[in-house]
Design a protein around this motif. Structure first.
Motif, short mmCIF file in Angstrom:
data_model
loop_
_atom_site.label_atom_id
_atom_site.label_comp_id
_atom_site.label_asym_id
_atom_site.label_seq_id
_atom_site.Cartn_x
_atom_site.Cartn_y
_atom_site.Cartn_z
N TYR A 192 0.83 -1.20 0.00
CA TYR A 192 0.00 0.00 0.00
C TYR A 192 0.86 1.26 0.00
O TYR A 192 1.95 1.29 0.57
CB TYR A 192 -0.93 0.00 1.23
CG TYR A 192 -1.95 -1.11 1.19
CD1 TYR A 192 -3.13 -0.98 0.46
CD2 TYR A 192 -1.69 -2.31 1.85
CE1 TYR A 192 -4.05 -2.03 0.41
CE2 TYR A 192 -2.61 -3.35 1.80
CZ TYR A 192 -3.78 -3.20 1.08
OH TYR A 192 -4.67 -4.23 1.02
N ASP A 193 0.35 2.28 -0.64
CA ASP A 193 1.04 3.57 -0.72
C ASP A 193 0.86 4.33 0.59
O ASP A 193 -0.26 4.43 1.11
CB ASP A 193 0.48 4.37 -1.90
CG ASP A 193 1.07 5.75 -1.98
OD1 ASP A 193 2.29 5.86 -2.10
OD2 ASP A 193 0.30 6.73 -1.90
N VAL A 195 1.05 7.52 1.25
CA VAL A 195 0.41 8.84 1.17
C VAL A 195 -1.09 8.72 0.97
O VAL A 195 -1.89 9.34 1.67
CB VAL A 195 1.04 9.69 0.05
CG1 VAL A 195 0.28 11.01 -0.11
CG2 VAL A 195 2.51 9.95 0.34
N THR A 196 -1.49 7.89 0.00
CA THR A 196 -2.91 7.82 -0.38
C THR A 196 -3.65 6.66 0.27
O THR A 196 -4.88 6.66 0.30
CB THR A 196 -3.03 7.68 -1.90
OG1 THR A 196 -2.41 6.44 -2.32
CG2 THR A 196 -2.34 8.84 -2.61
N GLY A 197 -2.92 5.66 0.74
CA GLY A 197 -3.58 4.46 1.27
C GLY A 197 -4.04 3.51 0.18
O GLY A 197 -4.60 2.45 0.47
N ASN A 200 -0.04 0.04 -3.93
CA ASN A 200 1.14 0.60 -4.57
C ASN A 200 1.44 -0.14 -5.87
O ASN A 200 0.66 -1.00 -6.30
CB ASN A 200 2.34 0.58 -3.62
CG ASN A 200 2.73 -0.84 -3.21
OD1 ASN A 200 2.30 -1.82 -3.81
ND2 ASN A 200 3.55 -0.94 -2.19
N ASP A 245 0.93 16.36 -0.92
CA ASP A 245 0.51 15.04 -0.45
C ASP A 245 -0.98 15.01 -0.15
O ASP A 245 -1.66 14.00 -0.40
CB ASP A 245 1.31 14.64 0.79
CG ASP A 245 2.76 14.27 0.45
OD1 ASP A 245 3.07 14.13 -0.74
OD2 ASP A 245 3.56 14.15 1.40
N GLN A 246 -1.50 16.10 0.40
CA GLN A 246 -2.94 16.17 0.68
C GLN A 246 -3.75 16.10 -0.62
O GLN A 246 -4.79 15.44 -0.69
CB GLN A 246 -3.27 17.46 1.43
CG GLN A 246 -2.67 17.54 2.83
CD GLN A 246 -2.88 18.89 3.48
OE1 GLN A 246 -3.56 19.74 2.94
NE2 GLN A 246 -2.27 19.09 4.65
N LYS A 249 -3.75 12.57 -1.86
CA LYS A 249 -4.74 11.78 -1.10
C LYS A 249 -6.14 12.07 -1.61
O LYS A 249 -6.96 11.15 -1.79
CB LYS A 249 -4.63 12.15 0.38
CG LYS A 249 -5.65 11.46 1.29
CD LYS A 249 -5.35 9.99 1.42
CE LYS A 249 -6.14 9.37 2.57
NZ LYS A 249 -7.61 9.45 2.38
N GLY A 252 -6.71 10.30 -4.91
CA GLY A 252 -7.03 8.89 -4.69
C GLY A 252 -8.47 8.69 -4.25
O GLY A 252 -9.16 7.78 -4.73
N ASP A 253 -8.92 9.55 -3.33
CA ASP A 253 -10.31 9.44 -2.86
C ASP A 253 -11.30 9.70 -3.99
O ASP A 253 -12.31 9.00 -4.13
CB ASP A 253 -10.56 10.44 -1.73
CG ASP A 253 -9.76 10.10 -0.48
OD1 ASP A 253 -9.32 8.94 -0.36
OD2 ASP A 253 -9.57 11.00 0.37
N ARG A 267 -1.70 3.92 -6.73
CA ARG A 267 -0.74 4.99 -7.04
C ARG A 267 0.57 4.30 -7.40
O ARG A 267 1.17 3.61 -6.58
CB ARG A 267 -0.54 5.90 -5.84
CG ARG A 267 0.45 7.06 -6.12
CD ARG A 267 0.74 7.85 -4.88
NE ARG A 267 1.75 8.88 -5.12
CZ ARG A 267 2.61 9.33 -4.20
NH1 ARG A 267 2.57 8.82 -2.97
NH2 ARG A 267 3.48 10.26 -4.51
#
Length: 615
Positions: A192-193, A195-197, A200, A245-246, A249, A252-253, A267
């Protein structure tokens, strides 16, 4: 667990820890010994080179006294036990021997190279003068200091081992308690990444491999989407990496919410995401999803202040139609994504045979171009620029050409973009500039007055830190002044990354190199902006010229460009002049120089000589 079993368990733990530490100690000692020996060899080799440099004259002139004095200087180096200088015929010329040291170098020169023994290291190296061997030097160094150093290291490591053994039981006990937690964390990091969860790249490739294997057995299909976030670098530059990074994230959401629960989102790089649309055989369905993703990416992202505006460039590979294995699937989606970015970003592109063929041809061109640079297959032609009033040649533009040994002439429209993408444009530019400077010197040597030669420079060359030094070095190599050439820069150079480019261009102008703005009228560079540029020449783009003289709007635009260019002190050149009517129209409009097939074809240097003779 009973007390006895517990005691045995900790003994076993201590034994395993001690064994590991002992093994580490021996490995470290061996590594240290190897490095110390290499350092000793390097020191001996350095001393040999210094002696060889100093003793050359003595060997050449048979000055045995000087040779003896020079070889005696090694006495100040305690590690040297014995040294000797030999003539080119192998006979001994001078010798140094430390007191009580055994003589091992005889009357004849030993062979070149290193010889290792337990007690010493022998090194024999040539004495050279202008690439010719005139003798040799032999040195023998003691290993005593090396063994003493290893002894000190060994004692230190034993102390470390004893301390480590005392702490081993405690540490191993703690480590074992943490192993389960660490294993869980490693698994999370491996799949898993952070930053984004999201999944990977590793987890994504596992899922993609399973998808490919499933479709190899069963009917149906899926789709692989490569998503590159457009202009994400601006987000990091403007708001910082924490906000970046935000945003990642949030991307990704947003992707996850836009897709189905069965689809896989990952990601796979800094600003790259990938999606597997499972069981989606229809390209129309995939295109609909891709359009939804593009729209989702176009919506602003909250940064806590000014919203961030980005976009998605999406490459699509249909499975199994476009690819049957992992590597080809990734490559196909990546190529399609690259074409989506070339199409203007914030869009999607399906992989096709045409895209694949172009990629293969680009790779073929790149390989051929690398060979062409090595084997001098490139050459330069020159297109004249004539005065609209006198008709005389007042300038030349250098144009690179490539004659492939098998394909023949390869168009610059094909190989120059490939050179830029492959990082070969700097080498290509260096070759062209060298050809131009050499040709100018040869033409001048034939008694001709050669007008300034325009050399095209790409945006990627402009941002080189040493571009100015490189141009001046080429000019100085042939004894030319900066006025001999002009540097042509596309209008896009002044639009894209203007700050970085402006500094480099200003530096070129300060060095006395004329700057010409090429293809003016093809982009969005304002006429007012011309006042602030260190340029002396403005070239009107061929796409503006081709509509003359019949198109009234084109004529008005050309007249406006010429008038404003003259107002800010620029010389005007019209390129792409292909008829007498266009030439007359531009002359009446006040254009200074004309260039194009009607004015003169691009020709080799020998034909330029004829043109200058007839001019």
């Amino acid at each position: 667990m009973t007390e006895t079993r517990l005691r045995n368990y900790w003994r076993l733990s201590l034994l395993s820890t001690g064994s590991a530490l002992l093994m580490a100690l021996l490995l470290l000692l061996g590594d240290h010994g190897f490095r110390e020996r290499e350092e000793l060899v390097n020191n001996v080799a350095t001393q040999a080179r210094l002696l060889a440099a100093n003793v050359t004259a003595a060997v050449v002139f048979e000055d045995g006294r000087t040779a003896t004095e020079i070889i005696g200087t090694v006495e100040s180096s305690p590690m040297i036990l014995e040294a000797a200088i030999y003539r080119v015929d192998g006979s001994l010329m001078a010798r140094f021997q430390r007191l009580n040291a055994e003589v091992q170098f005889g009357e004849r020169a030993p062979p070149y190279g290193h010889i290792y023994s337990f007690d010493d290291i022998k090194l024999v190296t040539p004495v050279e003068l202008e690439g010719r061997t005139v003798g040799s030097i032999a040195l023998r160094a003691s290993m005593d200091d090396l063994y003493a150093e290893l002894g000190r290291v060994f004692v230190s490591m034993l102390l470390i081992l004893a301390t480590s053994a005392a702490l081993g039981s405690y540490v191993s006990r703690k480590m074992r308690l943490q192993m389960v937690e660490a294993d869980n964390e490693i698994e999370r990091m491996a799949l898993y990444d952070g930053v984004t969860g999201l999944a990977n790249r590793h987890a994504f490739e596992l899922s993609l491999t399973q998808t490919l294997q499933r479709h190899a057995r069963d009917k149906g299909g899926s789709a692989l989407l490569f998503i590159d976030v457009d202009d994400f670098k601006k987000v990091n530059d403007l708001f910082g990496h924490q906000v970046g990074d935000q945003v990642l994230k949030a991307i990704g959401d947003r992707l996850t919410k836009t897709l189905r629960g069965a689809d896989i989102v990952a990601r796979v790089g800094g600003d790259e995401f990938a999606v597997i649309l499972t069981n989606t055989p229809s390209p129309e369905d995939v295109e609909s999803v891709a359009e939804n993703l593009v729209r989702a990416g176009a919506e602003p992202f909250d940064t806590g202040g000014v919203p961030a505006h980005i976009g998605f460039s999406i490459g699509i590979c249909m499975i199994p139609q476009d690819a049957a294995d992992l590597e080809s699937a990734l490559r196909s989606a990546d190529l399609a994504m690259y074409h989506a970015k070339q199409a203007g970003k914030n869009t999607h592109q399906f992989f096709s045979a045409k895209i694949g063929n172009k990629a293969r041809r680009d790779l073929d061109i790149e390989a051929g171009l690398r060979q062409a640079l090595e084997h001098d297959e490139l050459y330069v032609v020159y297109q004249p620029q004539r005065s609209s009033r006198s008709g005389r040649i007042e300038g030349l533009e250098a144009l690179v050409r490539w004659r492939h040994p098998e394909r023949g002439i390869v168009s610059p429209l094909e190989f120059i973009p490939v050179a830029e993408e492959a990082g070969l444009i700097r080498d290509l530019g260096r070759v062209v500039l060298d050809h131009v400077c050499r040709d100018i010197v040869e033409l001048r040597g034939s008694g001709h007055v050669v007008p300034p030669v325009a050399v095209n420079v790409s945006a990627r060359q402009v941002v080189q830190e040493d571009i100015g030094d490189e141009i001046l070095a080429a000019l100085n190599k042939y004894g030319l002044k900066p006025e001999a050439i002009k540097i042509e820069l596309s209008e896009s150079v002044f639009i894209n990354q203007p700050a970085a480019h402006a500094q480099a261009i200003g530096d070129l102008a300060k060095r006395g190199i004329q700057i010409a703005i090429d293809d003016f009228g093809s982009g969005n560079l304002s006429l007012d902006h011309l006042r602030h540029l260190p340029a002396s020449v403005l070239k009107i783009d061929i796409r503006v010229i081709r509509n003359l003289p019949d198109n009234a709007e084109a004529l008005a635009l050309v007249k406006g460009i010429i008038a404003i260019g003259h107002a800010v002190g620029l010389s005007l050149v019209a390129e792409g002049v292909e008829s007498a009517m266009q030439a007359e129209c531009l002359k009446e409009a006040g254009c200074d120089l004309l260039q194009g097939y009607h004015i003169g074809l691009p020709v080799r240097k020998q034909d330029v000589q004829l043109l200058l003779e007839l001019d």
